[in-house]
Enzyme design. Structure first.
Site, short mmCIF file in Angstrom:
data_model
loop_
_atom_site.label_atom_id
_atom_site.label_comp_id
_atom_site.label_asym_id
_atom_site.label_seq_id
_atom_site.Cartn_x
_atom_site.Cartn_y
_atom_site.Cartn_z
N GLY A 22 0.82 -1.21 0.00
CA GLY A 22 0.00 0.00 0.00
C GLY A 22 0.85 1.26 0.00
N HIS A 28 4.30 2.00 -8.02
CA HIS A 28 3.30 0.93 -7.99
C HIS A 28 2.41 1.01 -9.24
CE1 HIS A 28 4.05 1.57 -3.53
NE2 HIS A 28 4.31 0.27 -3.65
N ASP A 142 13.51 -2.82 -5.44
CA ASP A 142 13.91 -3.73 -4.36
C ASP A 142 14.62 -4.90 -5.03
OD1 ASP A 142 12.38 -2.51 -1.93
OD2 ASP A 142 10.98 -2.48 -3.59
N GLN A 145 15.20 -8.30 -3.34
CA GLN A 145 13.90 -8.95 -3.21
C GLN A 145 13.46 -9.59 -4.52
OE1 GLN A 145 10.29 -7.33 -1.05
NE2 GLN A 145 9.79 -6.63 -3.10
N SER A 179 9.42 5.91 -3.35
CA SER A 179 9.29 4.95 -2.26
C SER A 179 8.28 5.47 -1.26
CB SER A 179 10.65 4.77 -1.57
OG SER A 179 10.47 4.19 -0.28
P1 AMP Z 1 6.12 -2.13 -1.51
O1 AMP Z 1 4.72 -1.66 -1.44
O2 AMP Z 1 7.13 -1.11 -1.16
O3 AMP Z 1 6.33 -3.46 -0.84
O4 AMP Z 1 6.39 -2.40 -3.04
C1 AMP Z 1 5.53 -3.21 -3.81
C2 AMP Z 1 6.15 -3.45 -5.15
O5 AMP Z 1 6.36 -2.19 -5.80
C3 AMP Z 1 7.53 -4.11 -5.07
O6 AMP Z 1 7.64 -5.05 -6.13
C4 AMP Z 1 8.46 -2.95 -5.24
O7 AMP Z 1 9.71 -3.32 -5.78
C5 AMP Z 1 7.69 -2.10 -6.22
N1 AMP Z 1 8.16 -0.72 -6.18
C6 AMP Z 1 8.29 0.08 -5.10
N2 AMP Z 1 8.81 1.28 -5.45
C7 AMP Z 1 9.03 1.21 -6.79
C8 AMP Z 1 9.57 2.12 -7.76
N3 AMP Z 1 9.99 3.33 -7.43
N4 AMP Z 1 9.63 1.71 -9.05
C9 AMP Z 1 9.22 0.47 -9.40
N5 AMP Z 1 8.70 -0.42 -8.54
C10 AMP Z 1 8.61 -0.06 -7.27
#
Ligand code: AMP
Length: 259
Positions: A22, A28, A142, A145, A179
């Site tokens: 979220g 996202h 990430d 990950q 982020s």
């Molecule tokens: P999170 O909500 O931070 O756990 O991220 C969910 C997904 O979105 C993960 O696969 C992250 O790698 C991806 N994500 C987060 N920030 C970015 C970004 N700036 N660019 C591309 N993907 C992202």
């Protein structure tokens, strides 16, 4: 678009799946748009997973804004937002996922956050079990990950031909990777954080470290690694610059491809 809370309400015919915690932003949205490239319904999960946060980390403070997330997911083309409770996610017994080497050997996030990938693999496995996706989309932001999830899917057979699709990092106009944790930065800290973007293109570990320290960042690691194993780089193989550093009290991670 449907907003659901129970696994039984997920589409039965397979889907393109975008797992998130979220606090959705354009990074996202890029994942959701990329997932929206076929006839398959796009399912976005929103779940702040307690088991991937260590006790000293920001689980309680992590931004939660479901109503806004629903609007962003809808605008990006999601068909379903799946927002389960922890009770639902962790209801069933499940054998622990054995961690792939890339989750334990590089000494990057695995060293700094020793319980993190155990939490990530086990929640993603549960979400895959629920959603039974055809494709799942993860951000290069990430990077470790992403490599851990790719390795986990190669190692486990139960998700059939599930394809992990890597999506490039979405950045602000100042180059800083988007982020959810950027919300914690003051405007001064955001200026400081630009050093991470510059350091990623230097191509030498000493130079990266010097630039980050000079900018006043508290560097956790600033390294150049093999782009696949995340171990020492191999002559002639793709390399990745990878950084984790604190700006004030906010820990940021970023990475970039090297020529
Ligand atoms: P999170 O909500 O931070 O756990 O991220 C969910 C997904 O979105 C993960 O696969 C992250 O790698 C991806 N994500 C987060 N920030 C970015 C970004 N700036 N660019 C591309 N993907 C992202």
């Amino acid at each position: 678009m449907r907003v659901i809370h129970e696994p039984s309400e997920l589409p039965k015919e397979g889907c393109n799946f975008v797992p998130t915690m979220g606090a959705l932003h354009e990074g996202h949205s890029a994942l959701i748009q990329e997932a929206n490239n076929s006839h398959l319904p796009v399912v976005v999960s929103i779940f702040v997973n307690p088991t991937q946060f260590a006790p000293n980390e920001d689980f309680e403070a992590y931004p939660r804004m479901l109503d806004q997330d629903i609007e962003i997911a809808k605008a990006a083309g999601a068909e379903v937002v799946f927002a389960p409770t922890a009770e639902v996610v962790y209801e069933k017994e499940m054998n622990d996922i054995p961690l792939p080497k890339v989750a334990t050997e590089p000494k990057l996030e695995d060293a700094s956050r020793p319980t993190h990938f155990h939490g990530v693999c086990n929640v993603v496995a549960r979400l895959f079990d629920f959603a039974n996706p055809v494709n799942a989309f993860f951000g290069e932001k990430d990077y470790q990950q992403l490599k851990v999830i790719e390795a986990m899917v190669r190692q486990e057979s139960r998700w059939g031909d599930l394809e992990i699709v890597a999506v490039p990092t979405a950045r602000g106009i100042d180059g800083i990777a988007l982020s959810s944790r950027n919300a914690y930065l003051s405007s001064e800290e955001r200026m400081q954080a630009r050093a991470i973007v510059h350091a990623l293109s230097i191509g030498c570990e000493h130079g990266m470290m010097a630039l980050l320290v000079e900018a006043g960042l508290d560097v956790d690691y600033a390294v150049i690694r093999d782009a696949d194993s995340l171990l020492a780089p191999i002559e002639g193989c793709p390399r990745r610059a990878i950084i984790a550093a604190k700006v004030g009290s906010t820990r940021l991670i970023d990475n970039g491809e090297l020529p």
